[in-house]
Design a protein around this motif. Structure first.
Motif, PDB file in Angstrom:
ATOM      1  N   LEU A 215      24.402  34.038  13.075  1.00  0.00           N
ATOM      2  CA  LEU A 215      25.224  32.877  12.756  1.00  0.00           C
ATOM      3  C   LEU A 215      26.496  32.805  13.594  1.00  0.00           C
ATOM      4  N   VAL A 270      24.405  28.672   4.581  1.00  0.00           N
ATOM      5  CA  VAL A 270      23.431  29.229   5.530  1.00  0.00           C
ATOM      6  C   VAL A 270      23.077  30.658   5.131  1.00  0.00           C
ATOM      7  N   PRO A 272      20.628  33.139   7.198  1.00  0.00           N
ATOM      8  CA  PRO A 272      19.658  33.392   8.270  1.00  0.00           C
ATOM      9  C   PRO A 272      19.063  34.802   8.208  1.00  0.00           C
ATOM     10  N   THR A 295      15.961  31.080   6.698  1.00  0.00           N
ATOM     11  CA  THR A 295      14.828  31.485   7.522  1.00  0.00           C
ATOM     12  C   THR A 295      13.546  31.368   6.713  1.00  0.00           C
ATOM     13  N   MET A 313      14.477  27.698   9.208  1.00  0.00           N
ATOM     14  CA  MET A 313      14.446  28.224  10.571  1.00  0.00           C
ATOM     15  C   MET A 313      13.131  28.961  10.828  1.00  0.00           C
ATOM     16  N   LEU A 319      18.822  27.520  14.521  1.00  0.00           N
ATOM     17  CA  LEU A 319      20.064  27.499  13.752  1.00  0.00           C
ATOM     18  C   LEU A 319      21.112  26.588  14.379  1.00  0.00           C
TER      19      LEU A 319
END
Length: 369
Positions: A215, A270, A272, A295, A313, A319
Motif C-alpha cells: 500500500l 484497504v 491488501p 485481495t 485485487m 491497487l
C-alpha cells in the motif's frame, strides 16, 4: 442452553476476541447461559456472563502457552455441566472449535524451500504447532469463519465433513453511515485533513501479512494513509515510509480505544493481505458505507461482488488503479451504498442464530447415538 466458551482473552482487543465477545452477547440475548473460561477479561463485558479465570503459564512461548491453556481448561471445565463447550483457541480436547485463522501449514508455504524444510523438520516450535494442528483437525465439529479457511483446511488436511462456515458479524448500531457522518468533520479537523485530501484507512496489527508494504508506494498526491494497529517489524515500516518520502502522508496511530473516528474520517478502507482468514475491518468499513479494496485471498472477499460493493485485487498492480478510480466521489458513493446494504445482512444477531442452530444440530446428533 448452558454454553462454555474457551478463549485466552475475553476482550475486544483483536478480531478473534471481538468475535467471541459479540457472539457471547448475542447468545445471551437469545436466552442462553454463557460461561467464559479465559486468562483475562474486560470485566465491563461480563453483564450476565460468568467468568472463570484460567491459570496463566509460559508467557514467554506462544506454543507452550497454548498447550498449557488446553491442559488447564481440560482440568477446569466440568463437561457434564454444559450442553455445549466451544473453544476459540487451538485445541484438541473439545468437541467444537472455531477456526479463526488459516492453517499453520499454509503459513509455511510462504517460506523459501530451505526455510520450509528447516521449519517442518528441525524447528521444535513448528513441529509442536503442526502436531497440535493435526490433532485439532480431528475434532468432531469445526466452524470456519470463511470459505477461504474451509478451502485451506480441505487442502492441507482433507477435512470437509462436519465443518460449517459462520462469518463474523458487524455491530451496525456502532458502525453505520449516519453515526460516522456525524463525526466526520471533527475527526478530519483533528487530523488536519483538508477537504480535498483522500483519506485511506488500513486497520490491522500484522503489517507484513496484511500487506502494508504493498500500500505504501501507492500513497501519492493529495492522499493520506492512516494505519491503525500495533504492527510487527515497525522499524522496517518506518524506514519504508521515509524511503518513499511519506513522513507527512502516513499516520501510524498504534492501538486505539475507538476505531470508529478513523472510519469517520476515511474515504476508503484497504486490506491488501497476502493471506487473511476474514478481515473484520473491511466489513466494518462496508457497514459505514465506505468503498473497500481487498485481495482475492481475503476471506471477506466472499462477500464482495467486484466493482459493485467493493473492489477485489487480483494483482498488486490493481491497487494503484483502484485507488485512482476511487478518487472520484461519485464512484466512492456508488460502491459505498452497495457496501452498506451488504453489511446489514451480517449482524451479530444472525451470527448468534447460526451458532444456536449448529449447536442444536450437534445435540440432536449426540442424542440419537
Amino acid at each position: 442452553m448452558k454454553i462454555a466458551f474457551l478463549v485466552k482473552r475475553f476482550t475486544r482487543s483483536g478480531g478473534k476476541e471481538r468475535y467471541v465477545v459479540e457472539l457471547a452477547m448475542a447468545l445471551k440475548r437469545q436466552g442462553h447461559s454463557i460461561h467464559v473460561y479465559a486468562y483475562k477479561c474486560d470485566h465491563t463485558l461480563l453483564k450476565e456472563i460468568t467468568f472463570h479465570r484460567v491459570p496463566l503459564f509460559f508467557t514467554f512461548s506462544s506454543i507452550l502457552n497454548t498447550l498449557s491453556f488446553i491442559k488447564e481448561t481440560k482440568k477446569k471445565v466440568p463437561k457434564q455441566e454444559y450442553d455445549i463447550i466451544h473453544s476459540h483457541e487451538r485445541n484438541y480436547t473439545q468437541e467444537i472449535i472455531t477456526l479463526h485463522s488459516l492453517t499453520y501449514c499454509e503459513g509455511l508455504e510462504k517460506y523459501s524451500f530451505l526455510r520450509k524444510i528447516d521449519q517442518k523438520y528441525f524447528s521444535l516450535r513448528s513441529l509442536l504447532y503442526l502436531w497440535l494442528e493435526k490433532r485439532q483437525m480431528k475434532s468432531p465439529w469445526l466452524i470456519s469463519v470463511s470459505q477461504e479457511v474451509s478451502r485451506d483446511v480441505e487442502k492441507y488436511y482433507g477435512r470437509s465433513d462436519n465443518i460449517v462456515i459462520i462469518p463474523p458479524g458487524v455491530n451496525t448500531d456502532q458502525f453505520n453511515p449516519v453515526s460516522t457522518n456525524k463525526l466526520r468533520d471533527q475527526a478530519r479537523k483533528e487530523n488536519n485533513l483538508n477537504k480535498n485530501e483522500l483519506a485511506v484507512l488500513f486497520v490491522g496489527s500484522a503489517f507484513q501479512r496484511k500487506g502494508l508494504e504493498r500500500l505504501l508506494p501507492e500513497i501519492k498526491g493529495d492522499t493520506r494513509l492512516f494505519v491503525v494497529g500495533k504492527g510487527d517489524k515497525l522499524v522496517k515500516y518506518k524506514r519504508l515510509i521515509k524511503a518513499y518520502g511519506l513522513e507527512k502522508k502516513v499516520v501510524l496511530t498504534g492501538m486505539v480505544k475507538d476505531v470508529k473516528q478513523y472510519y469517520a474520517l476515511a474515504d476508503i478502507v484497504v486490506l491488501p493481505s497476502r493471506s487473511e482468514a476474514f478481515g473484520m475491518s473491511i466489513l466494518e468499513g462496508m457497514a459505514c458505507g465506505l468503498p473497500v479494496i481487498v485481495t482475492k485471498n481475503c476471506g471477506v472477499a466472499d462477500l464482495i461482488e467486484h466493482n459493485k460493493n467493493g473492489l477485489i485485487m487480483k494483482e498488486d498492480s490493481d491497487l494503484g488503479n483502484y485507488l485512482h478510480l476511487l478518487r472520484s466521489k461519485k464512484e466512492r458513493l456508488r460502491i459505498g451504498i452497495h457496501a452498506g446494504t451488504t453489511a446489514k445482512a451480517y449482524s451479530w444477531k444472525r451470527v448468534g442464530i447460526s451458532h444456536e442452530a449448529f449447536y442444536r444440530q450437534i445435540l440432536s446428533c449426540k442424542s440419537s447415538v
